[in-house]
Design a protein around this motif. Structure first.
Motif, PDB file in Angstrom:
ATOM      1  N   GLN A   5      49.053  64.924   3.723  1.00 20.72           N
ATOM      2  CA  GLN A   5      48.643  64.886   2.319  1.00 20.72           C
ATOM      3  C   GLN A   5      48.633  63.465   1.772  1.00 20.72           C
ATOM      4  O   GLN A   5      47.731  63.079   1.027  1.00 20.72           O
ATOM      5  CB  GLN A   5      49.572  65.766   1.467  1.00 20.72           C
ATOM      6  N   ALA A  60      42.300  79.814  -1.956  1.00 22.38           N
ATOM      7  CA  ALA A  60      42.961  78.723  -2.686  1.00 22.38           C
ATOM      8  C   ALA A  60      42.167  77.426  -2.531  1.00 22.38           C
ATOM      9  O   ALA A  60      41.940  76.705  -3.509  1.00 22.38           O
ATOM     10  CB  ALA A  60      44.386  78.534  -2.175  1.00 22.38           C
ATOM     11  N   GLN A  63      39.058  76.912  -4.712  1.00 22.04           N
ATOM     12  CA  GLN A  63      39.289  76.634  -6.129  1.00 22.04           C
ATOM     13  C   GLN A  63      39.587  75.162  -6.400  1.00 22.04           C
ATOM     14  O   GLN A  63      39.691  74.752  -7.550  1.00 22.04           O
ATOM     15  CB  GLN A  63      40.457  77.483  -6.650  1.00 22.04           C
ATOM     16  N   MET A  64      39.725  74.370  -5.339  1.00 20.94           N
ATOM     17  CA  MET A  64      40.178  72.982  -5.472  1.00 20.94           C
ATOM     18  C   MET A  64      39.037  71.993  -5.392  1.00 20.94           C
ATOM     19  O   MET A  64      37.995  72.265  -4.806  1.00 20.94           O
ATOM     20  CB  MET A  64      41.163  72.656  -4.349  1.00 20.94           C
ATOM     21  N   ASP A  68      45.061  70.163  -1.956  1.00 17.84           N
ATOM     22  CA  ASP A  68      46.512  70.128  -2.118  1.00 17.84           C
ATOM     23  C   ASP A  68      47.086  71.088  -1.081  1.00 17.84           C
ATOM     24  O   ASP A  68      47.103  72.302  -1.280  1.00 17.84           O
ATOM     25  CB  ASP A  68      46.883  70.555  -3.537  1.00 17.84           C
ATOM     26  N   ALA A  70      50.069  71.715  -0.035  1.00 16.11           N
ATOM     27  CA  ALA A  70      51.245  72.491  -0.444  1.00 16.11           C
ATOM     28  C   ALA A  70      50.816  73.734  -1.222  1.00 16.11           C
ATOM     29  O   ALA A  70      51.365  74.817  -1.021  1.00 16.11           O
ATOM     30  CB  ALA A  70      52.192  71.632  -1.272  1.00 16.11           C
ATOM     31  N   GLU A  71      49.825  73.587  -2.090  1.00 18.64           N
ATOM     32  CA  GLU A  71      49.327  74.723  -2.860  1.00 18.64           C
ATOM     33  C   GLU A  71      48.619  75.737  -1.956  1.00 18.64           C
ATOM     34  O   GLU A  71      48.753  76.944  -2.135  1.00 18.64           O
ATOM     35  CB  GLU A  71      48.382  74.245  -3.960  1.00 18.64           C
ATOM     36  N   ILE A  72      47.892  75.254  -0.981  1.00 16.16           N
ATOM     37  CA  ILE A  72      47.229  76.154  -0.033  1.00 16.16           C
ATOM     38  C   ILE A  72      48.276  76.926   0.772  1.00 16.16           C
ATOM     39  O   ILE A  72      48.124  78.129   0.994  1.00 16.16           O
ATOM     40  CB  ILE A  72      46.268  75.381   0.887  1.00 16.16           C
ATOM     41  N   LYS A  73      49.353  76.252   1.186  1.00 13.52           N
ATOM     42  CA  LYS A  73      50.438  76.943   1.903  1.00 13.52           C
ATOM     43  C   LYS A  73      51.076  78.019   1.030  1.00 13.52           C
ATOM     44  O   LYS A  73      51.340  79.124   1.501  1.00 13.52           O
ATOM     45  CB  LYS A  73      51.518  75.949   2.316  1.00 13.52           C
ATOM     46  N   ARG A  74      51.330  77.688  -0.250  1.00 14.13           N
ATOM     47  CA  ARG A  74      51.931  78.679  -1.163  1.00 14.13           C
ATOM     48  C   ARG A  74      51.020  79.894  -1.290  1.00 14.13           C
ATOM     49  O   ARG A  74      51.479  81.033  -1.234  1.00 14.13           O
ATOM     50  CB  ARG A  74      52.188  78.073  -2.527  1.00 14.13           C
ATOM     51  N   ALA A  75      49.734  79.657  -1.430  1.00 13.88           N
ATOM     52  CA  ALA A  75      48.792  80.768  -1.547  1.00 13.88           C
ATOM     53  C   ALA A  75      48.752  81.584  -0.253  1.00 13.88           C
ATOM     54  O   ALA A  75      48.741  82.810  -0.295  1.00 13.88           O
ATOM     55  CB  ALA A  75      47.396  80.246  -1.877  1.00 13.88           C
ATOM     56  N   SER A  78      51.867  83.791  -0.017  1.00 15.56           N
ATOM     57  CA  SER A  78      52.101  84.809  -1.032  1.00 15.56           C
ATOM     58  C   SER A  78      51.427  86.110  -0.608  1.00 15.56           C
ATOM     59  O   SER A  78      50.382  86.112   0.022  1.00 15.56           O
ATOM     60  CB  SER A  78      51.570  84.361  -2.395  1.00 15.56           C
TER      61      SER A  78
END
Length: 81
Positions: A5, A60, A63-64, A68, A70-75, A78
């Motif tokens: 990143q 995810a 939408q970017m 990011d 980290a955000e892709i991993k969170r998505a 989930s």
């Protein structure tokens, strides 16, 4: 392709200076040259053996503008109820 990143952010910031951001890690630099700046880890998330996890990561990412990871991993991690 960037190793992480931090490297992706470095190139994103440099290339968008005077340029234009677009979707999914794509941008145009100040000369109008198109680039896609992504961390290599994104590919493993988008090609995860679990199709549902890969789909969440893909949604995810779509939408970017700047990727990011980290955000892709969170998505990806989930789970909808």
């Amino acid at each position: 392709m960037c190793r992480d990143q931090e490297e992706a952010d470095h190139y994103w910031n440099r290339l968008t200076d005077g340029g234009e951001e677009s979707q999914c890690g794509w941008l145009k630099d100040r000369f109008g040259v198109s680039w896609q700046v992504i961390p290599t880890e994104m590919l493993s998330l988008l090609n995860d053996p679990d199709p549902a996890r890969a789909q969440r990561a893909t949604q995810a990412m779509l939408q970017m503008q700047r990727i990011d990871i980290a955000e892709i991993k969170r998505a990806a991690d989930s789970v909808s109820v």
